[in-house]
Design a protein around this motif. Structure first.
Motif: not given
Lengths: 371, 371
Positions: B53, B88, B126-129, B133-137, B140
């Motif tokens: 990842k 990501l 993609g991640c729009g946060t 903040q934490q953005l994935m598990a 990992t």
């Protein structure tokens, strides 16, 4: 901010007030929510992996499935399962991912269902690659879902000469669409087969043709696609559009029959079967046109013209692009004038005699598991 | 379609021809590529997980880091490592994720680096946060990267009374920015600490203040932010803008010093240290302004006016929003006229005497590992 109620006139009428988008998509939303029992069952049987990976294929802005995912994620947490959840929303690269990401964070839309902000360890991701490909690492997906996204063919095999949609195509043209759709369906299923962990499920509901031959807007009354074709042909016949423009209005869609959807599973030597996918159930479902229901339930409150003015926009919302594209090369103002004329003619037809006009949904719902 | 060359006049001039975007961002691209050795080292020491990842925080449209990721992914595959790779890209929800997704699939931009299409099992998400903040598990992430994204403060603690940027703020105002930036930095690091697997790394390069007190556009010559302030104040003094509009042009940015960046690691009792993060290295780096380099290398081919006309747009590209926002409430045409006047005045100043004008980058580069 209230919970979606069952389909009734009041809900439809209040949705009409609260926004064109909601009104247009309430049917899709109700259809999606009908799959909740299948999804809830899948949630009870999640593969035992450190991360719960969910996916929503062809999710658009995520609005119509938001309540459903919100419920499912709440259900997972209610059982005491605190594993991290990653949900991947997929669509074409051109999709409006910004609205999707804002919606899940409660910056837009109904914040009651902004599940990302309501639970710990829920992560929302997007993917702008088409679902004919594998979209995540192999053997990681716990539950995939797709609503009303897979009737688009990856490419149009031919134009349809005497109609606008494959449901009205001649045998030779229809065979070409069937072949393309079968190849696409195999690629879609092989992508999911690779992604799913053993025991993971893929629940999808797609437009299709049911056992009685019914399909979107063709459930016993007037056939919507035939009326699209008639009004488009009328524009050719009165010289508004050319013969080539008539021809180019061919929907890049194929409504698969139940047999077409299930064929790869029935053949134990198919690539799909060999990849480990098996069909747990297939059902078909008619979701009544909410505009028709509203009109039938309140005939004294709504004139035929008002009914027509509520029905045609929902049809226009997803079909307009086909007719606009057929007119490519004309100035924008001409294009707009022609498509306005087209939908106005259809609306006038409905207003003059609303009998039989409706856009009932027909969905084929598949519950698939990876062995 | 050629590989990026080292920074030289020709590259800059050809970039100018091939598009405003490329020209504006060539400096950022060169700065990013300077971190390749650190990233290559991280790739040689990946945590042993089934999925590799990767993450790029604050990636915008992914263009400036595309070559770098393309190289790294090629390097991973060249070693025979066939594990699936999920990358990501994160940014605010409003980010243009469509361009990003198209770029990585080779539908837009330089298809030589469309790595998603060149390797098996490489998946782009993609991640729009926001990255506070934490953005994935948890546990990992193998390798996180961020370029020039973390100088924005999550909220402006105050307006700056006699300047436009914290580098010119009075002590009290500066202290408020320092405090906000420290809180943000802790949240950023704790988010990454949660995401990283043991042995995973986070390499970030951020605008900041180096050991010699240098920062973006302040490296020995004329100070860019002072000129922004002077020209903005001149518009107040000549009555073009109000005192309040002058005040509201406060960049929501903080340039951390090396000490500010490293403080959470030096304190072994900090939340960041306790979360397992340790600093492997910190370096500072000056990336010369490519427009200045081009001008200095080719004084006979470029007039001072041409130099000014090349330099100001790169400053305008990222600063304009601050001045436009300060003018909120005015009609759009007025806003545009005022900001045009502002940048034109700065450009005229540079054209009349280009000495000392440049937008050199100063980056603080941190190599962080999770124990």
């Amino acid at each position: 901010m209230s919970k979606p109620t069952s389909l009734n006139t009041q809900a439809v009428l209040s949705m009409k007030g609260s926004g064109y988008y909601s009104a247009r998509t309430i049917g899709a939303k109700h259809a999606i929510e009908s799959t909740l029992p299948l999804l809830a069952k899948a949630i009870e049987n999640l593969p035992d992996l450190p991360v719960i990976k969910l996916a929503d294929y062809g999710a658009a802005d995520g609005g119509t499935s938001q309540y459903m995912w919100s419920e499912l994620i709440s259900n997972i947490r209610k059982t005491g399962n605190k594993k991290p959840i990653e949900i991947l929303y997929t669509d074409l690269a051109s999709n409006d991912f910004s609205t999707l990401f804002r919606t899940m964070q409660g910056m837009q839309g109904d914040s009651d269902y902004a599940y990302q902000t309501q639970h710990h360890d829920v992560f929302v991701h997007g993917c702008g690659t088409g679902f004919h490909q594998q979209l995540m690492a192999s053997d990681t997906l716990a539950l995939g879902f797709s609503a009303t996204a897979m009737h688009y063919v990856s490419e149009k095999p031919c134009q349809i000469s005497n109609h606008v949609h494959m449901v009205g195509a001649n045998d030779g043209e229809r065979a070409q669409f069937t072949k393309q759709a079968a190849a696409d369906w195999e690629r879609i299923l092989l992508g999911r087969a690779a992604e799913l962990a053993s025991g993971g499920r893929f629940i999808c509901m797609n437009f299709g043709i049911d056992e009685e031959g019914r399909y979107l807007g063709h459930t016993g009354g007037v056939t919507m696609f035939d009326r699209f074709n008639a009004h488009w042909a009328a524009l050719r016949d009165d010289g508004t559009i050319t013969a080539d423009e008539y021809l180019r209005a061919t929907f890049a869609q194929h409504y698969r029959t139940v047999d077409e959807f299930t064929a790869p599973f029935k053949n134990k030597n198919s690539a799909v079967s060999k990849a480990g996918l098996q069909l747990l159930s297939v059902t078909t479902r008619l979701t009544p046109c909410p505009f028709r229901v509203a009109y039938d339930n309140a005939p004294d409150d709504m004139t035929p013209a008002e009914f027509a003015a509520s029905l045609i926009p929902t049809m226009r919302s997803w079909s307009e692009t086909v007719f606009r594209t057929a007119l490519e090369g004309r100035p924008e103002t001409e294009v707009t004038a022609i498509v306005d004329k087209f939908y106005n003619a259809y609306e006038a037809e409905v207003a003059s005699n609303p009998d039989g006009h409706a856009m009932d949904y027909i969905h084929i719902i598949l519950e698939i598991e990876k062995a």
